[in-house]
Scaffold this active site. Structure first.
Site, PDB file in Angstrom:
ATOM      1  N   GLU A  35       0.890  16.781 -15.912  1.00 55.33           N
ATOM      2  CA  GLU A  35       0.519  16.398 -14.546  1.00 55.33           C
ATOM      3  C   GLU A  35       0.830  17.553 -13.608  1.00 55.33           C
ATOM      4  OE1 GLU A  35      -0.837  15.192 -11.309  1.00 55.33           O
ATOM      5  OE2 GLU A  35      -1.099  13.776 -12.963  1.00 55.33           O
ATOM      6  N   GLY A  40       1.853   9.302 -11.046  1.00 55.55           N
ATOM      7  CA  GLY A  40       1.191   8.223 -10.331  1.00 55.55           C
ATOM      8  C   GLY A  40      -0.204   8.573  -9.865  1.00 55.55           C
ATOM      9  N   GLY A  41      -0.523   9.873  -9.813  1.00 53.43           N
ATOM     10  CA  GLY A  41      -1.868  10.290  -9.463  1.00 53.43           C
ATOM     11  C   GLY A  41      -2.279   9.926  -8.045  1.00 53.43           C
ATOM     12  N   LYS A  52      -2.193   0.860   1.498  1.00 51.75           N
ATOM     13  CA  LYS A  52      -1.783  -0.531   1.723  1.00 51.75           C
ATOM     14  C   LYS A  52      -0.539  -0.598   2.601  1.00 51.75           C
ATOM     15  CE  LYS A  52      -5.276  -1.312  -0.600  1.00 51.75           C
ATOM     16  NZ  LYS A  52      -5.621   0.099  -0.694  1.00 51.75           N
ATOM     17  N   GLY A 184     -18.116   2.341   3.488  1.00 49.60           N
ATOM     18  CA  GLY A 184     -17.674   1.671   2.274  1.00 49.60           C
ATOM     19  C   GLY A 184     -16.261   1.165   2.440  1.00 49.60           C
ATOM     20  N   TYR A 185     -15.652   0.749   1.320  1.00 49.00           N
ATOM     21  CA  TYR A 185     -14.350   0.088   1.440  1.00 49.00           C
ATOM     22  C   TYR A 185     -13.239   1.026   1.914  1.00 49.00           C
ATOM     23  CZ  TYR A 185     -12.811   1.979  -3.101  1.00 49.00           C
ATOM     24  OH  TYR A 185     -12.431   2.810  -4.132  1.00 49.00           O
ATOM     25  N   VAL A 270     -17.335   9.215   1.935  1.00 47.61           N
ATOM     26  CA  VAL A 270     -18.675   8.952   1.390  1.00 47.61           C
ATOM     27  C   VAL A 270     -18.654   8.817  -0.127  1.00 47.61           C
ATOM     28  CG1 VAL A 270     -19.885  10.018   3.312  1.00 47.61           C
ATOM     29  CG2 VAL A 270     -19.174  11.441   1.375  1.00 47.61           C
ATOM     30  N   HIS A 443      -0.464 -27.769  -2.833  1.00 47.12           N
ATOM     31  CA  HIS A 443      -0.826 -28.046  -1.444  1.00 47.12           C
ATOM     32  C   HIS A 443       0.382 -27.857  -0.549  1.00 47.12           C
ATOM     33  CE1 HIS A 443      -2.768 -30.021   1.961  1.00 47.12           C
ATOM     34  NE2 HIS A 443      -1.658 -30.726   2.120  1.00 47.12           N
TER      35      HIS A 443
END
Length: 464
Positions: A35, A40-41, A52, A184-185, A270, A443
């Site tokens: 790496e 973790g990349g 997040k 996009g997302y 993009v 519930h």
């Protein structure tokens, strides 16, 4: 020059690579992972996890801002402020903890980690440029897990004002005006976050709709939320470059007119492309599928003993797909009989509200020749969603009309990402509508909408 011999060599310690290496270590396989960056990349360091964290901080800020004005809860707070540099420091702390966790797991399972950039000499040999000098590694099996990187536009090259998602996750000040090229997302997740933090955001999308990979019913609640956040959306619009003075983004709008979009930062999202350059692809004979490495149902490439996993092998470019592939490949190398036979790979769009898709949409099911039953249950009729002030969205189920086998499940709403595992499990287990309808759901929870969607598709929803 130092030389290492090993049974398995994994190139790349992103989600696919480190999972492959850890599982191989558990199975007693002599393993080396290479790496160039931190373990973790992209996902852990400059993608999934830090984005997040930023999205969470933005949500908390938005909640307080909402409570500082008139609200139905009767709560009163002062107008909030944010120190984005401190937020980024907190985000970096989370990333660091996870980096250490991955490194610790590799060490625990006796995986040797080599820091550096690998380049193939031949199909079984790589040369690694390490901080202490070049190193040769020879392996019986090789797994290519080099991942992907953001696509750069030739007329909007990254640097200074023009940023990728990587730089967007390291800003120390909220830009006053942010232009997002690509609806996009990734662009919408970050655009929404910065809008909540106070930026004036404009999204420029070449297609006729944002999130073009999703159907209109799923996108509609997101469009409504963008409007409420003051985000301007330009569809059928093409970014053309920076203005002469460099303080605006030049855009050709839907009518063919050139307009200027004022921007302190321009976030280009993009798409992503596989990392296939710089590691000696030209030295080995691999069959390609366009820009991606061709693999079979065991993730084997066209070269014996060489596997490829994750983003470098094509869509969907999702960390959990790479992880599952990595685990499978390690077990294949250990002698187990495994093939890729997943029924679905759930996808989550962490916009506000969130979108989840698993399996086939109604249109996809019909295109495959299925006679289907489909219906949805709105969160407006869900007590938990109502009590959380987040009633937008729904859960929808697609099933075969003859035997009620569930073919796909989609949802849009606050927090629906946490329902994705249940959706995927239902599809993997071959659930029918009656199975979901007959399973007691606690519930009051949002997950009741899943049960109610099954009941409604059967024709007898209980709460609507």
């Amino acid at each position: 020059m130092k030389e290492i011999k090993t049974k398995l060599l994994v190139i790349g310690a992103g989600p696919g690579g480190y999972i492959c290496a850890i599982r191989a270590g558990q199975l007693g396989i002599d393993t080396v992972v290479i790496e160039a960056g931190k373990p973790g990349g992209t996902c852990l360091n400059v993608g999934c996890i830090p984005s997040k964290a930023l999205i969470h901080a933005a949500e908390e800020f938005d909640k307080v801002a909402h409570l500082s004005g008139e609200n139905a809860l009767g709560i009163s707070t002062a107008k909030p402020s944010i120190d984005l540099a401190q937020t980024m420091e907190w985000k970096d702390g989370i990333v660091s903890r996870l980096n250490s966790g991955v490194a610790g797991l590799l060490k625990k399972h006796r995986v040797k980690t080599v820091e550096g950039w690998a380049k193939f000499r031949d199909g079984k040999t790589v040369e690694v440029a390490t901080p202490t000098g070049p190193q040769i590694i020879r392996a019986e099996y090789v797994v290519i897990a080099t991942g992907s990187k953001p696509v750069e536009l030739p007329f909007l090259t990254f640097g200074d004002k023009v940023i990728s998602s990587t730089e967007a996750l390291s800003l120390t000040e909220v830009p006053e005006k942010l232009a997002v090229v690509g609806g996009g997302y990734i662009g919408l997740e970050l655009g929404i976050a910065y809008a909540k933090l106070g930026a004036k955001v404009t999204v420029v999308e070449a297609a006729k709709s944002i999130l073009p990979q999703y159907d209109k019913d799923l996108v509609r609640p997101v469009v409504k939320r963008l409007s409420s956040l003051g985000i301007k959306v330009m569809t059928n619009a093409k970014a053309k470059g920076l203005s002469t003075k460099g303080n605006s983004l030049l855009v050709e709008n839907s009518t063919g007119t050139d307009v200027k979009v004022a921007a302190d930062k321009i976030l280009v999202t993009v798409g992503r492309k596989p990392v296939t350059e710089g590691w000696g692809l030209e030295e080995i004979d691999l069959r390609m599928d366009g820009p991606f490495i061709h693999i079979n149902d065991k993730c084997e490439t066209s070269m014996r003993g060489t596997f490829a996993i994750g983003d470098v092998t094509g869509e969907p470019m999702l960390a959990h797909r790479a992880m599952a592939q990595g685990e499978m490949v390690a077990e294949i190398i250990a002698g187990e009989k495994r093939t890729w036979d997943k029924v679905c790979i759930p996808a989550v769009c962490f916009t506000d509200p969130e979108i989840v898709t698993a399996g086939l949409s109604p249109a996809e099911a019909k295109a495959l020749g299925h006679d289907i039953k489909t219906d949805l249950f709105p969160f407006q009729a869900n007590g938990r969603a109502m009590s959380a002030e987040r009633e937008e969205g729904f859960v929808r189920i697609v099933a075969r009309a003859d035997n009620h086998l569930v073919l796909g499940i989609q949802a849009v709403g606050a927090g629906v990402s946490e329902m994705s595992a249940g959706f995927a499990l239902a599809l993997e287990m071959g659930a029918r509508l009656e199975d979901i309808a007959g399973t007691i759901h606690a519930h009051p929870t949002q997950s009741e909408a899943f049960q109610e969607a099954a009941l409604k598709t059967l024709g007898h929803a209980l709460h609507i």
